[in-house]
Design an enzyme around this catalytic site. Structure first.
Site, mmCIF file in Angstrom:
data_model
loop_
_atom_site.group_PDB
_atom_site.id
_atom_site.type_symbol
_atom_site.label_atom_id
_atom_site.label_comp_id
_atom_site.label_asym_id
_atom_site.label_seq_id
_atom_site.Cartn_x
_atom_site.Cartn_y
_atom_site.Cartn_z
ATOM 1 N N ILE A 11 -17.855 -8.014 -9.918
ATOM 2 C CA ILE A 11 -16.963 -7.132 -10.672
ATOM 3 C C ILE A 11 -15.757 -7.892 -11.222
ATOM 4 O O ILE A 11 -15.038 -7.370 -12.074
ATOM 5 C CB ILE A 11 -16.485 -5.935 -9.824
ATOM 6 C CG1 ILE A 11 -15.723 -6.401 -8.581
ATOM 7 C CG2 ILE A 11 -17.647 -5.050 -9.454
ATOM 8 C CD1 ILE A 11 -15.069 -5.265 -7.824
ATOM 9 N N LYS A 36 -12.494 -5.444 1.815
ATOM 10 C CA LYS A 36 -11.934 -4.466 2.742
ATOM 11 C C LYS A 36 -11.523 -5.077 4.078
ATOM 12 O O LYS A 36 -11.245 -4.345 5.025
ATOM 13 C CB LYS A 36 -12.956 -3.351 2.970
ATOM 14 C CG LYS A 36 -13.178 -2.477 1.736
ATOM 15 C CD LYS A 36 -14.353 -1.528 1.892
ATOM 16 C CE LYS A 36 -15.655 -2.244 1.690
ATOM 17 N NZ LYS A 36 -16.813 -1.328 1.595
ATOM 18 N N ILE A 74 -14.762 4.855 -4.769
ATOM 19 C CA ILE A 74 -14.765 4.998 -3.320
ATOM 20 C C ILE A 74 -13.470 4.395 -2.768
ATOM 21 O O ILE A 74 -13.239 3.189 -2.862
ATOM 22 C CB ILE A 74 -15.982 4.305 -2.680
ATOM 23 C CG1 ILE A 74 -17.273 4.843 -3.283
ATOM 24 C CG2 ILE A 74 -15.953 4.494 -1.164
ATOM 25 C CD1 ILE A 74 -17.484 6.320 -3.105
ATOM 26 N N SER A 75 -12.633 5.254 -2.203
ATOM 27 C CA SER A 75 -11.343 4.813 -1.683
ATOM 28 C C SER A 75 -11.368 4.795 -0.155
ATOM 29 O O SER A 75 -12.441 4.796 0.464
ATOM 30 C CB SER A 75 -10.228 5.717 -2.229
ATOM 31 O OG SER A 75 -8.949 5.195 -1.915
ATOM 32 N N LYS A 78 -6.776 4.168 4.173
ATOM 33 C CA LYS A 78 -5.663 3.212 4.166
ATOM 34 C C LYS A 78 -4.824 3.299 2.892
ATOM 35 O O LYS A 78 -3.747 2.704 2.808
ATOM 36 C CB LYS A 78 -6.196 1.795 4.377
ATOM 37 C CG LYS A 78 -6.756 1.583 5.781
ATOM 38 C CD LYS A 78 -7.381 0.213 5.945
ATOM 39 C CE LYS A 78 -7.829 0.005 7.397
ATOM 40 N NZ LYS A 78 -8.786 1.023 7.869
ATOM 41 N N ASN A 115 -13.484 5.335 8.515
ATOM 42 C CA ASN A 115 -14.489 4.364 8.938
ATOM 43 C C ASN A 115 -15.880 4.997 9.049
ATOM 44 O O ASN A 115 -16.013 6.162 9.427
ATOM 45 C CB ASN A 115 -14.101 3.777 10.303
ATOM 46 C CG ASN A 115 -12.776 3.048 10.255
ATOM 47 O OD1 ASN A 115 -12.683 1.904 9.843
ATOM 48 N ND2 ASN A 115 -11.712 3.734 10.660
ATOM 49 N N THR A 140 -7.043 -3.649 19.660
ATOM 50 C CA THR A 140 -5.691 -4.025 19.241
ATOM 51 C C THR A 140 -4.606 -3.398 20.096
ATOM 52 O O THR A 140 -3.611 -4.035 20.432
ATOM 53 C CB THR A 140 -5.453 -3.646 17.764
ATOM 54 O OG1 THR A 140 -5.699 -2.246 17.596
ATOM 55 C CG2 THR A 140 -6.359 -4.446 16.848
ATOM 56 N N ARG A 204 -2.255 -6.031 14.262
ATOM 57 C CA ARG A 204 -2.041 -7.118 13.313
ATOM 58 C C ARG A 204 -1.201 -6.627 12.139
ATOM 59 O O ARG A 204 -1.093 -5.416 11.915
ATOM 60 C CB ARG A 204 -3.397 -7.642 12.827
ATOM 61 C CG ARG A 204 -4.235 -8.270 13.931
ATOM 62 C CD ARG A 204 -5.666 -8.518 13.512
ATOM 63 N NE ARG A 204 -6.398 -7.272 13.288
ATOM 64 C CZ ARG A 204 -7.708 -7.199 13.071
ATOM 65 N NH1 ARG A 204 -8.424 -8.319 13.042
ATOM 66 N NH2 ARG A 204 -8.302 -6.045 12.888
ATOM 67 N N GLU A 207 -1.634 -3.228 10.002
ATOM 68 C CA GLU A 207 -2.421 -2.230 10.715
ATOM 69 C C GLU A 207 -1.529 -1.090 11.200
ATOM 70 O O GLU A 207 -0.398 -1.300 11.618
ATOM 71 C CB GLU A 207 -3.140 -2.856 11.912
ATOM 72 C CG GLU A 207 -4.325 -3.711 11.544
ATOM 73 C CD GLU A 207 -5.117 -4.165 12.750
ATOM 74 O OE1 GLU A 207 -6.348 -4.232 12.649
ATOM 75 O OE2 GLU A 207 -4.509 -4.455 13.789
#
Length: 298
Positions: A11, A36, A74-75, A78, A115, A140, A204, A207
């Site tokens: 793309i 992503k 497609i989003s 986040k 997710n 995390t 991280r 996040e």
């Protein structure tokens, strides 16, 4: 009669994307191509510009030129109250899609969700690989939560959302209740002998402790589907991103992407978005102000 034809392209290659769309002339487009990996994009924000912003713009341009009847971007969750390069770039992509929906024939909309279990890079896939290797399983934060849905649920709802959505909207899928990641890790590890250790590594950069489906100030509305709501997305003028200088420093690129994404948080009906950045004087002093960075490099 249905005919499946596969092409492999990039793309980022605007010319090739335009050629393919001109040749195939699709009626419906689901635009899912994106980078992503959150930590990698935090470290290399220019790659988010090239793929998630410019790449999306290439597909939008080609789709509009080919006269598609429906375009579904497609989003991700986040993009709501974004605080990462991934989130900023996907929020910008939502705004670009909204811009095309308000100015071109056909319907251009976004679908936002969290997710997907079992997808590439899924936390379940990562946990199983760590368990098979004997551990430890890394999480995390003890309290971190995420939204999840199965591949089947995601595919069905994305198609249905794409069918009922309108220009300038982001359709938000019902993800159910957020899941505590540490609980998932403990359940998977409990089936293994000997015992698998769980190690907390810390959040991280970029996040969130808890993801969100709706941004502050967004008013969600019921759609014709009980599991899908929608919000209006402020449009973002493509002239703001087409000529961004990709050679600026990582810090400057991060600031610019954040600025562009946060510019879209103005309430619909408030002050309009800036039409374009103005060229900065050649003698301008170096600055870390996002607006000045944009003026110097767009």
């Amino acid at each position: 009669e249905f005919r499946r034809v596969l092409f492999r392209s990039d793309i980022r290659d605007r010319r090739r994307v335009a050629e393919l769309f001109g040749e195939i002339r699709p009626d419906v487009v689901f635009h899912a191509a994106a980078l992503k990996h959150l930590p990698l994009l935090q470290a290399h924000p220019v790659e988010a510009l090239k793929s998630n912003v410019w790449g999306t713009l290439s597909v939008l341009d080609a789709a509009a030129a080919a006269g598609v009847t429906r375009f579904v971007n497609i989003s991700t969750d986040k993009a709501a109250n974004a605080c990462s390069i991934l989130g900023y770039s996907k929020r910008i992509a939502e705004g670009l899609t909204s811009y095309f929906g308000l100015r071109h024939q056909g319907t251009f909309l976004s679908v936002r969700f969290g997710n997907v279990l079992g997808s590439r890079g899924s936390v379940l896939t990562a946990f199983r690989a760590q368990i098979e290797a004997g551990g430890p399983v890394t999480v995390t934060h003890p309290d971190v939560t995420r939204f999840f849905m199965t591949i089947e649920e995601a595919v069905q709802l994305v198609i249905q959302a794409g069918a009922i959505g309108h220009d300038g909207e982001a359709l938000v899928l019902d993800m159910g209740e957020p899941v505590k990641i540490a609980d998932v890790a403990r359940r998977l590890a409990a089936h293994h002998s000997p015992e698998i250790q769980i190690v907390y590594t810390g959040l991280r950069p970029g996040e969130k402790l808890h993801e969100e489906l709706f941004a502050d100030g967004e008013e969600s509305h019921r759609s014709d589907h009980e599991l899908i709501r929608y919000v209006r997305v402020p449009d973002l003028d493509p002239t703001l991103v087409r000529d961004v200088d990709p050679t600026v420093s990582g810090a400057d690129m991060s600031s610019l992407l954040e600025f562009l994404a946060r510019t879209m948080t103005v309430a619909l009906g408030d002050e309009p978005l800036p039409v374009a950045f103005e060229a900065a004087p050649a003698t301008a002093e170096p600055t870390t102000d996002p607006l000045a960075i944009g003026r110097a490099h767009v």
